[in-house]
Design an enzyme around this catalytic site. Structure first.
Site, PDB file in Angstrom:
ATOM      1  N   GLN A   1      37.894   5.902  20.343  1.00  0.00           N
ATOM      2  CA  GLN A   1      38.288   7.186  19.761  1.00  0.00           C
ATOM      3  C   GLN A   1      37.104   8.135  19.545  1.00  0.00           C
ATOM      4  O   GLN A   1      37.306   9.327  19.344  1.00  0.00           O
ATOM      5  CB  GLN A   1      39.037   6.941  18.455  1.00  0.00           C
ATOM      6  CG  GLN A   1      40.359   6.231  18.689  1.00  0.00           C
ATOM      7  CD  GLN A   1      41.119   5.922  17.401  1.00  0.00           C
ATOM      8  OE1 GLN A   1      41.025   4.822  16.895  1.00  0.00           O
ATOM      9  NE2 GLN A   1      41.851   6.886  16.880  1.00  0.00           N
TER      10      GLN A   1
ATOM     11  N   HIS B   1      39.640  -3.101  19.008  1.00  0.00           N
ATOM     12  CA  HIS B   1      40.429  -2.011  18.420  1.00  0.00           C
ATOM     13  C   HIS B   1      41.322  -1.441  19.526  1.00  0.00           C
ATOM     14  O   HIS B   1      41.038  -0.391  20.087  1.00  0.00           O
ATOM     15  CB  HIS B   1      39.516  -0.954  17.819  1.00  0.00           C
ATOM     16  CG  HIS B   1      40.213  -0.014  16.871  1.00  0.00           C
ATOM     17  ND1 HIS B   1      39.855   0.132  15.545  1.00  0.00           N
ATOM     18  CD2 HIS B   1      41.268   0.836  17.047  1.00  0.00           C
ATOM     19  CE1 HIS B   1      40.646   1.017  14.956  1.00  0.00           C
ATOM     20  NE2 HIS B   1      41.508   1.477  15.861  1.00  0.00           N
TER      21      HIS B   1
ATOM     22  N   ASN C   1      41.932  -5.154  15.292  1.00  0.00           N
ATOM     23  CA  ASN C   1      42.484  -4.053  14.521  1.00  0.00           C
ATOM     24  C   ASN C   1      43.994  -4.007  14.740  1.00  0.00           C
ATOM     25  O   ASN C   1      44.461  -4.002  15.889  1.00  0.00           O
ATOM     26  CB  ASN C   1      41.892  -2.719  14.993  1.00  0.00           C
ATOM     27  CG  ASN C   1      42.553  -1.554  14.282  1.00  0.00           C
ATOM     28  OD1 ASN C   1      42.282  -1.298  13.119  1.00  0.00           O
ATOM     29  ND2 ASN C   1      43.457  -0.853  14.963  1.00  0.00           N
ATOM     30  N   GLU C   2      44.742  -4.009  13.666  1.00  0.00           N
ATOM     31  CA  GLU C   2      46.199  -3.826  13.711  1.00  0.00           C
ATOM     32  C   GLU C   2      46.854  -4.636  14.834  1.00  0.00           C
ATOM     33  O   GLU C   2      47.453  -4.066  15.763  1.00  0.00           O
ATOM     34  CB  GLU C   2      46.551  -2.344  13.846  1.00  0.00           C
ATOM     35  CG  GLU C   2      46.101  -1.517  12.657  1.00  0.00           C
ATOM     36  CD  GLU C   2      46.490  -0.044  12.756  1.00  0.00           C
ATOM     37  OE1 GLU C   2      46.923   0.416  13.829  1.00  0.00           O
ATOM     38  OE2 GLU C   2      46.340   0.659  11.742  1.00  0.00           O
TER      39      GLU C   2
END
Ligand code: IFM
Length: 409
Positions: free
Chosen positions: A18, A110, A153-154
């Site tokens: 990101q 991620h 992540n998640e």
């Protein structure tokens, strides 16, 4: 009220794809090219080169922690080919954080993976576990001095993405498609997103839990870091008649992942808003002038709800808030949201929950998975010059950190 201890982490979070830019070997780079309506990450925030400036802004503001990720596609651009130069790059990032007094919180995955890994079957492929394990073996060689490592992540969102991708491949997309919403900006429902995200296939979740457990063993063997994974917490509530459905939906969407964290050293809680469940399932968030840029309701109380739920389901695994924030163009709303969210966090600490830190999402306005419009950052970034402009919310959060969690008004 019980105050956070001096070693409480006050920081901000990012993810490599990101913010870094030009993540050429990742599956997302390839997807962005193909998907109509998706904006491209491109140079992103050029944080691959400007990470020291980003970290300095956080440290100067008064924060003491920074969560960032290591990009597997850079470390292992081809199967078995580990780039020493890229490992050295991430080691420099860790050193820079430590020198600036920022505790590095490092995420190993991620969402994004190397393109070759996706092509050989991704997380549902036969080699997934071995491939991730060998990447983690390489990555753990540079983690000296890192206090917290998140494997995934998640994973619940990741499992949802894999579930969705499989449905697309099998030509079953229509079954999954809830109406997408088109209204832009704050007060709407977010642009081009499904009104309700599909539930992740629990089999994929269990697979990720196995991979996580294998990675956790390696991190424990080879580093002194506390290890866990971070869960996207929905702060679900039942609408009248939705009590049973709430239990079912919550299990496949998050409890499976909180349960898998029971043997971890910490669990990352990531909460943004609440979500209602009625007898038919998740209820799309209605339009409201207070809605955020991504169509979620303005519900800072979600953080306290999520921390409490995580504590209950994991049976008392220490909580690190690894993400919380708001997509808004109005920084005064960001401060108002964060103040309330932190109030909720402090209440849970007072109730006896072991909360180790608060990492705001996000340090920078960044690439929100196909969209540049939502701005979650404490720092604005000029997309052409990459100039960083800290927002008042950064100074505000830094002051809260300096005061050890004492909130203004
Ligand atoms: O940008 C994402 C992040 O990558 C994962 N958690 C939610 C954020 C905001 O949508």
């Amino acid at each position: 009220m019980r105050r956070p201890t001096p070693d409480f982490l006050w920081g901000a979070a990012t993810a490599p794809h990101q913010i870094e830019g030009n993540n050429l070997n990742s599956d997302w780079w390839a997807t962005e090219r193909l998907m109509p309506g998706m904006e491209r990450s491109g140079d992103a925030c050029d944080s691959y080169h400007r990470y020291a400036e980003d970290m300095r802004l956080l440290a100067d503001a008064g924060l003491n922690a920074y969560r960032f990720g290591i990009e597997w596609a850079r470390i292992e651009p081809d199967p078995g080919h580990v780039s020493r130069a890229e490992l050295a790059h991430y080691r420099r990032m860790i050193d820079t954080a430590l020198q600036l007094g920022l505790a590095p919180v490092v995420t190993l995955n991620h969402f994004t993976v190397p393109r070759w890994f996706a092509e050989e079957g991704g997380w549902t492929g036969e080699k997934a576990l071995d491939r991730f394990v060998s990447y983690v073996q390489a990555a753990t060689g540079i983690l000296d001095g890192v206090p917290y490592v998140a494997t995934f992540n998640e994973p619940n969102m990741l499992a949802m993405m894999v579930t969705l991708a499989r449905a697309v491949e099998a030509g079953e997309l229509a079954e999954w498609q809830s109406p997408t919403v088109e209204s832009e900006g704050e007060g709407g429902q977010g642009t081009g997103r499904p009104a309700v995200l599909p539930a992740p296939d629990p089999e994929i979740g269990r697979r990720l839990a196995d991979v996580h457990a294998a990675a956790r063993s390696i991190v424990r063997e080879r580093t002194d870091a506390a290890v866990g994974w971070t869960v996207a917490a929905g702060a679900y509530t039942a609408a009248p008649g939705g009590e049973q459905k709430l239990i079912e939906e919550r299990y496949v969407r998050e409890d499976l992942y909180f349960e898998a964290a029971r043997g971890d050293d910490f669990v990352g809680v990531q909460a943004y808003s609440t979500q209602e469940v009625d007898a038919n399932g998740l209820v799309p968030t209605p339009q409201h002038p207070d809605n955020t840029q991504v169509g979620t309701a303005f519900r800072p109380d979600a953080l306290g709800m999520a921390i409490r739920h995580s504590w209950e389901v994991t049976g008392g695994v220490p909580v690190l808030v690894t993400e919380n924030g708001i997509a808004t163009a109005d920084d005064t709303r960001r401060i108002a949201y964060t103040r309330e969210a932190l109030r909720g966090l402090l209440v849970t600490a007072d109730e006896g929950v072991d909360v180790r830190g608060y990492l705001h999402w996000s340090a920078l306005d960044n690439y929100e998975w196909g969209h540049w419009e939502p701005t979650f950052g404490l720092i604005a970034v000029d997309r052409e010059t990459f100039e960083r402009k800290p927002k008042p919310s950064l100074a505000w959060l830094g002051d809260v950190a300096r005061r050890g969690g004492v909130l203004d008004s």
